[in-house]
Every structure is written in C-alpha cells, then in structure tokens.
Design an enzyme around this catalytic site. Structure first.
Site, mmCIF file in Angstrom:
data_model
loop_
_atom_site.group_PDB
_atom_site.id
_atom_site.type_symbol
_atom_site.label_atom_id
_atom_site.label_comp_id
_atom_site.label_asym_id
_atom_site.label_seq_id
_atom_site.Cartn_x
_atom_site.Cartn_y
_atom_site.Cartn_z
ATOM 1 N N LYS A 19 1.080 -1.312 0.052
ATOM 2 C CA LYS A 19 -0.013 -0.011 0.061
ATOM 3 C C LYS A 19 0.845 1.166 -0.157
ATOM 4 O O LYS A 19 2.139 1.118 0.293
ATOM 5 C CB LYS A 19 -1.029 -0.014 1.169
ATOM 6 C CG LYS A 19 -2.101 0.689 1.229
ATOM 7 C CD LYS A 19 -3.060 -0.076 0.362
ATOM 8 C CE LYS A 19 -4.526 0.659 0.122
ATOM 9 N NZ LYS A 19 -5.643 0.030 -0.409
HETATM 10 P P1 NAD Z 1 -12.791 7.662 -3.080
HETATM 11 O O1 NAD Z 1 -11.908 8.609 -2.597
HETATM 12 O O2 NAD Z 1 -13.355 7.114 -4.171
HETATM 13 O O3 NAD Z 1 -14.349 7.670 -2.162
HETATM 14 C C1 NAD Z 1 -14.344 7.848 -0.780
HETATM 15 C C2 NAD Z 1 -15.644 8.209 -0.484
HETATM 16 O O4 NAD Z 1 -15.830 8.269 0.756
HETATM 17 C C3 NAD Z 1 -16.114 9.725 -1.051
HETATM 18 O O5 NAD Z 1 -17.355 9.698 -1.341
HETATM 19 C C4 NAD Z 1 -16.124 10.369 -0.058
HETATM 20 O O6 NAD Z 1 -16.844 11.801 0.491
HETATM 21 C C5 NAD Z 1 -16.488 9.558 1.196
HETATM 22 N N1 NAD Z 1 -16.179 9.971 2.654
HETATM 23 C C6 NAD Z 1 -14.978 10.419 3.155
HETATM 24 N N2 NAD Z 1 -15.088 10.702 4.428
HETATM 25 C C7 NAD Z 1 -16.459 10.210 4.790
HETATM 26 C C8 NAD Z 1 -17.269 10.187 5.968
HETATM 27 N N3 NAD Z 1 -16.497 10.480 7.082
HETATM 28 N N4 NAD Z 1 -18.500 9.641 6.128
HETATM 29 C C9 NAD Z 1 -18.955 9.326 4.859
HETATM 30 N N5 NAD Z 1 -18.274 9.410 3.897
HETATM 31 C C10 NAD Z 1 -17.098 9.844 3.592
HETATM 32 O O7 NAD Z 1 -12.117 6.170 -2.389
HETATM 33 P P2 NAD Z 1 -12.712 4.573 -2.711
HETATM 34 O O8 NAD Z 1 -11.612 4.175 -3.550
HETATM 35 O O9 NAD Z 1 -13.878 4.424 -3.223
HETATM 36 O O10 NAD Z 1 -12.252 3.963 -1.253
HETATM 37 C C11 NAD Z 1 -13.197 3.789 -0.372
HETATM 38 C C12 NAD Z 1 -12.802 2.696 0.664
HETATM 39 O O11 NAD Z 1 -12.858 1.448 -0.204
HETATM 40 C C13 NAD Z 1 -11.474 2.857 1.288
HETATM 41 O O12 NAD Z 1 -11.215 1.914 2.377
HETATM 42 C C14 NAD Z 1 -10.490 1.842 0.110
HETATM 43 O O13 NAD Z 1 -9.224 1.675 0.783
HETATM 44 C C15 NAD Z 1 -11.470 0.841 -0.042
HETATM 45 N N6 NAD Z 1 -11.173 0.175 -1.443
HETATM 46 C C16 NAD Z 1 -11.069 0.798 -2.778
HETATM 47 C C17 NAD Z 1 -10.760 -0.028 -3.614
HETATM 48 C C18 NAD Z 1 -10.725 0.717 -5.148
HETATM 49 O O14 NAD Z 1 -10.670 -0.076 -6.115
HETATM 50 N N7 NAD Z 1 -10.738 2.017 -5.194
HETATM 51 C C19 NAD Z 1 -10.571 -1.092 -3.442
HETATM 52 C C20 NAD Z 1 -10.684 -1.834 -2.399
HETATM 53 C C21 NAD Z 1 -11.124 -1.383 -1.301
#
Ligand code: NAD
Length: 422
Positions: free
Chosen positions: A105
């Site tokens: 990561k």
């Molecule tokens: P992103 O930046 O695209 O989206 C994050 C979202 O969370 C946004 O809508 C933001 O407004 C919201 N957010 C932030 N703080 C918040 C809060 N306090 N309350 C409610 N919403 C809030 O990120 P992402 O890629 O969607 O990642 C989200 C999660 O999924 C993370 O834990 C990441 O590690 C995990 N993840 C992502 C992927 C991927 O392919 N992008 C894969 C596996 C896991």
C-alpha cells in the site's frame, strides 16, 4: 478512549487466526512485520511559488505469493501505521481470492481537495520518482485508493516510463483504457461487492427485491456498490459522503444520483433533491449506521463500526466495501447479535482481481472484452465466497475469521515452501 491504531488492529486480527490455526511461531513473527517500508519526502513547488514538503509512504507487507499489489491513498490522515495495516490486508485479500500477489500500500499525507490539479500532478510525479526504486511490473504494482483515480494512475505510469526510457503500462493498474487500462476496472470493486452480496443473499435465502440498503461513501467503491445493488433489485434508502447524507425510505433514484454527482462541481451528493439531506456528516453517518436496513455497506474509510456504535447496528448483513471499517471489538458484538458480516478481504477484492486482469493484459499486450472480465470476476468472487462460508461452517466462526484462516494458511504455506533465506 484508547486511540485507534490500524496496525495494532491488523496485528490483533492476525494473532487471533494464528492461535486458531496453531500457526508456526516463526511464520507468525514474519507475517506480523512488513518486508519493506519506504518513507519519502516529496518537495513540491505550489502554484503560489512556495515549496511545500509532503511525506509519503510505500509499504510491502509480504511477497511470498508474487509481486506486491496495493493502492495509493491521498488523505490528511494517512500515517505509516495506516499504510502498513492496509498493506497487510492486501496480502490477505490477494490470498483469499487466490491471485498471485503479495500485499502493499502507499499513501501521501495531503488534502487533495485543497490542491490544484497541477499541484496534484507534480505531487504524483515526484512521489512516483521517489518510490520507483521499489515499484515495477515484476516488483510492486500500485493502483487507485481513496482520492486517487485513473488520471493519477496515468501520471504514475508516465513518470515511471520516462525514468526507465520505455512505456511500462504494467507498473500500475486502474489506468484509463486508452493507455493499457482494463474494461470494467473502474467499477470492479463495487461489482465484486455485489457478487458477494448476491451469494450471501442466496446463502441466507433472502430475495434481493426484498432488501433495503444503506451505503456509506459515494466514491469509487460506494457509488458502484449502490449502482450494482440497485441493478440487482435492492432498494438503496440511504447514502452518505463527505458532504452529508441522503435518506429516502422509498428508495433513492441511484442512476439519477450517479449522474448528479458526476456533473456536480465537488462530485458530492449535497444538493441532490431526491431525498432528505443531512449536511452534518457525523450525524448523517450515525443515522445511516443505525438504520433498520437489510444490507449496510460501509464504503468510505476504516474504523466506522466500533464498540461504541456496533450495538446500534440493525442491518442483517454488513458488506465491507471499505478496508477495515469494523474494529475487532465491534466484530464480536455483531457476531453475538447475529449480523452476517462480509469481511473486507473478501468483499472488496473485486478491485484487485480486475487489477490482476489488467496487469495480465498489459504484460501480454492483449486486451479482453468486458463480458470476459465480468464472467471471470464473478467466478472468482463467487468461488471465494463459497470457500469462506465452508470454513466458517466447519470452524463455527464468523466470516472474517474464516477468510483469515483461508488467507493466512495460503500465505503461511507459501512461506514454508520458500523457506528462510539464506
Ligand atoms: P474514493 O476517494 O473514491 O471515495 C471515498 C468516499 O468516501 C467519497 O465519497 C467521500 O466523500 C466519502 N467519505 C469520506 N469521508 C467520509 C465520511 N466521514 N463519511 C462518509 N463518507 C465519507 O475512495 P474509494 O476508492 O471509493 O475507497 C473507499 C474505501 O474502499 C477505502 O477504504 C479503500 O481502501 C477501499 N477500497 C478501494 C478500492 C478501489 O478499487 N478503489 C478497492 C478495495 C477497497
């Protein structure tokens, strides 16, 4: 209140499974530490002419099953311990779904919402140069995570390629299609969440059309999760993001909301008229986590369901789109309450799975059709769910412990086969 530390939590989860499977003490010690952790300072000329020095990390937890794989996060709360925990979770995730990678990561402490596009590009390019000593198509392949996207992946690919003198699309996944990205990667994590939920509903004998859903986070993972669960026939009644929360007990119009967010200047749900809006994000989340829905999908950040609020959760199923949204204490409370928790290392593995497909396509310069991607993703997610359920039934344990038993056993076996060097 004891301060939450994601690395302590990740080690604690490993310790529980180590005891359960009587893991060899030497292998346990090895898996309890990260193979490499690089801390880089990233000086950037800001648009006003000043120089700001950011701190970034790239951590490789384990490489026994293949090159390292894991996303890059841009967020003010990034810390070395958070990145280490996320790297360890990537090791387990790749092992649960049986793809040949170890876990890694990366992250930079920054607030991209307060930076210009040009500053983010310079930050990305300098960070890539700094970590280029440990990344590469055969070594460590980054991908998007919180606040990073296909454009940022393009800059990573370009910077790495410029430094080595030829194009190396396989150095990073989650790229735009035009430069070696894969069909279906953008929505793969949410699509994978849907496949796992679909299997869970079959397992619990619940029909999707009878399910209500609440989704925390409406970014890459949350929005695609909402979209695919909506397409599956579920009713999405609440979503929150950094701007607040939207609630509509008759069901939100998800296609319309997706379109609204895409075209809104800040890419947030605030201002959408198809539901009741709560602008206080903390309050909105408190309400969302305690809603009487069938499926709760935390898809934002870690440490959301804790021992303080777990007893208020009324959902039947928790589908962890985010990494680490539930603490170990909360896990225990949810298990006692009979909540079926679909753990992150299984549920959100669709992203890394299609990243794996993207990497294969880049290495072979041969690109697949979307139907092939979706079919293969569905096969892997469905089989992985079945593998985990089988262990949870055999060991009479929750799904997280079952997924960890599967993952840690696979990694431990690889460690044993390779032996200790020298
Ligand atoms: P992103 O930046 O695209 O989206 C994050 C979202 O969370 C946004 O809508 C933001 O407004 C919201 N957010 C932030 N703080 C918040 C809060 N306090 N309350 C409610 N919403 C809030 O990120 P992402 O890629 O969607 O990642 C989200 C999660 O999924 C993370 O834990 C990441 O590690 C995990 N993840 C992502 C992927 C991927 O392919 N992008 C894969 C596996 C896991």
């Amino acid at each position: 209140m004891v301060k939450y530390n994601p690395w302590d939590m990740a080690c604690h989860q490993l310790d529980i499974v180590a005891e359960k499977i009587s893991l060899d003490q030497g292998i346990h010690a090895k898996l309890r530490s990260c193979k490499r952790a690089l801390i880089v300072s990233i000086p950037i000329r800001m648009d006003d002419g000043s120089v700001h020095v950011f701190e970034g990390y790239r951590v490789q937890h384990n490489l026994e099953r293949g090159p390292a794989k894991g996303g890059i996060r841009y967020h003010p709360n990034v810390s070395l311990d958070e990145v280490k925990a996320l790297a360890m979770w990537m090791t387990w995730k790749c092992a649960v779904v049986g793809i040949p990678y170890g876990g890694a990561k990366g992250g930079i402490i920054c607030d991209p919402s307060k930076m210009s596009i040009a500053e983010i590009e310079r930050l990305t390019r300098r960070y890539t140069s700094e970590i280029s000593i440990i990344i590469g198509p055969e070594k460590d392949i980054p991908a998007p995570d919180v606040n990073t996207n296909p454009q940022i992946m393009s800059w990573i690919m370009d910077t790495y390629s410029m430094n080595i003198g030829y194009s190396a699309p396989g150095v990073v996944t989650g790229k735009p299609i035009e430069i070696g990205g894969s069909q279906g990667r953008l929505t793969a994590t949410g699509r994978g969440v849907m496949f796992v939920v679909e299997e869970a509903l079959k397992h619990l004998k619940i029909l999707p059309k009878n399910c209500s859903v609440a989704v925390q986070g409406f970014g890459n993972v949350g929005s695609a999760t909402a979209r695919f669960l909506h397409e599956l026939g579920c009713k999405v009644v609440a979503v929150t993001d950094v701007s607040g929360g939207l609630f509509n007990k008759n069901g939100l119009n998800i296609p319309e909301l997706l379109e609204y967010v895409k075209t809104s200047p800040r890419k947030v749900i605030a201002g959408y008229k198809g539901g009741d809006f709560e602008s206080n994000c903390k309050k909105a989340n408190e309400e969302l986590l305690a809603l009487g829905v069938d499926i709760l999908a935390p898809c934002a950040l870690e440490n959301q369901i804790t021992k303080e609020n777990a007893s208020k959760v009324k959902a039947k199923i928790i589908a962890e789109g985010a990494n680490g949204p539930t603490t170990p204490e909360a896990d225990e409370i949810l298990y006692q309450k009979g909540v079926f928790v679909l753990p992150d290392v299984l549920t959100n593995a669709g992203g890394v799975t299609v990243s794996y497909f993207e990497w294969i396509q880049d290495l072979q310069s041969h690109f697949w059709q979307l139907e092939d991607i979706d079919k293969e993703l569905k096969r892997i997610m469905t089989n992985s769910f079945k593998d985990v359920v089988k262990i949870s039934e055999k060991e009479k344990c929750n799904m997280r412990l079952a997924a960890y038993i599967l993952a840690v056993s696979r990694v431990a076996h690889a460690v044993k086969l390779r032996g200790v060097f020298p």
